[in-house]
Write a protein that holds these residues in place. Sequence first.
Motif: not given
Length: 634
Positions: A569-571, A594-598, A622-626
């Motif tokens: 995760v990129r903050e 979508y099945g993501g981490s939210g 904020t960039l969520p993972p993948l």
Amino acid sequence: MSKVISHSLFTDFDIDLFKAGKHFKLYEKLGAHLIEVDGVKGVYFAVWAPTAKSVSVVGDFNYWVQGEHHLNVRWDSSGIWEGFIPEVSKGSLYKYKIQSHIDGVVTEKADPFALYCEKPPHTASVIWDLDYNWKDENWMHTREQFNALDKPYSVYEVHLGSWRRAEHNRFLSYLELADELVKYVKETGFTHVEFMPIMEYPYDPSWGYQLTGYFAPTSRFGKPQDFMVLVDRLHQEGIGVILDWVPSHFPEDGHGLGFFDGSHLYEHPDRRKGYHPDWKSLVFNYGRNEVRAFLISNAVFWLQHYHIDGLRVDAVASMLYLDYSRNEGEWEANIYGGRENLDSISFLKEFNEVIYSNFSGVQTIAEESTSFLMVSRPTSIGGLGFGMKWMMGWMHDTLKYFQKETVYRKYHQNDLTFSMTYAFTENFMLPFSHDEVVYGKKSLIYKMPVDEWQRFANLRLLYGYMFTHPGTKLLFMGAEFGQTNEWNFQNSLDWHLLEYDYHSGIKRLITDLNALYKSYPALYEKQFTGDGFEWINYSDHQNAILSYIRKGNNPNEKVIIVCNFTEVVRENYRIGIPENVKIQAIFNSDKTIYGGSGIEIPNQLKIDSISYDGRDFSAELTLPPLSITIYSYS
């Protein structure tokens, strides 16, 4: 049964055009036609067999006896045999029994222009008509605005025999597909469907790419009019229809085009040009006028009589090069000493010129995997004249990158960015086709690395990247819900997977991406021109992050895309912003639906007067993972 009566549908002008290779509606003359002569109903037969000594029509109406119905050869050296047989009716089975001038050679052939064929493995042609009351007037009158190059073009590629099966693994019929498939494509938001070849073919494992009935929809799924219903229903729902078309080769089956009249009639007589070693099939003689007219007439036929909106031409690369799949000594250079097949190139140019000059609102698409220049450029400036070309290099590079574990991706970012060095040299379509999920290549979901969560996150990211990269889109059936098994033409897709959240999440993501693509002109209006794309930052290899802008005709409306190709995760990740404007979040592939981490992203970005990435303004994200996150501003 009455004898053959002399009769002709050909005029002298028809014959002149045929000999010159310029008759592009041969299906109106050659073949079997239900007509009335002097008040008597029957069938007019016409077949091209220039080296034949005699031609008989054999069928269930004469107990398949040769000589009962001899056709008459025309006097004009066209090589056409013809005649009217009274009392033969619709639904009758027939073939041509051809005795060659070559001693002892007799062939029994299906009609090359048959409108309907027996259900394989049977091989006879069937007397039929094309009567149908179309209900797609609105689509046909307005389709140009849906099929144009500056419109959203998201294609769902379908193999009709394995999309979905009924009880006991039975094929769905055209009519059943007209209910189930049309509803599904509408629901998921694709703009077009592309059918893998539906012209009659004898061998199921060929997937339809070895044709024997070029003018007949395969009888596996019903009658010709039933296929018309399927096309009609798709059009009524605002969905375009593309057909895979195969002018590159044909099989050697005894009832097919090969050695048709005891001579190399349709195939090139030189084995170095007339045989395809990979597919063990025959190659058309593109330098023969009558063969060119046959093929172009076939393309015109599907657009005219079945209201088809586009033709995806299969295996174009194999047509362009004399040395394709051949070793040294197995091919002969052209008159200039080069490897290009000049006859084939000339044919492809003429094909495209005929299609685009006679039909509005259609597209031709080349499956062409080499660096041959100007495939999708007009013939007037030296191009082949296609509307679009598959971007195979992008597909291979992108999948190669995504198959790497994230820790290694910082060393391979060039696999992703390289496509932008040539993205606008052609009108590219981005394909994830059937070829990528068979023969041990694994399904798309299992090309993704590590564990289940990362696989699905990567797949969501892959699709988001695809939908925001310049170019039109193509996705093979099953990929839209994360099919786990490789594609098997003998079975249905694994629809039960939609019971699981990760898979239903992928389908929801594709549905939303289709809606997004259609809703934001910046994603499609300039999908083939360089002024529709701008990098923000392509050099952050260390973090494996790409950021870019898509632009349409309105200079005040743009879309910003940021891709995070790692699970970190990129903050507070800063990117440059061109202007101090309101920037709204419109998509996040990491959502739980979508099945993501939210991990949430702000609905609106705060713009800072801090120079960054060569721009006067910037914002922290904020960039969520993948994940891929998408923003719009105006």
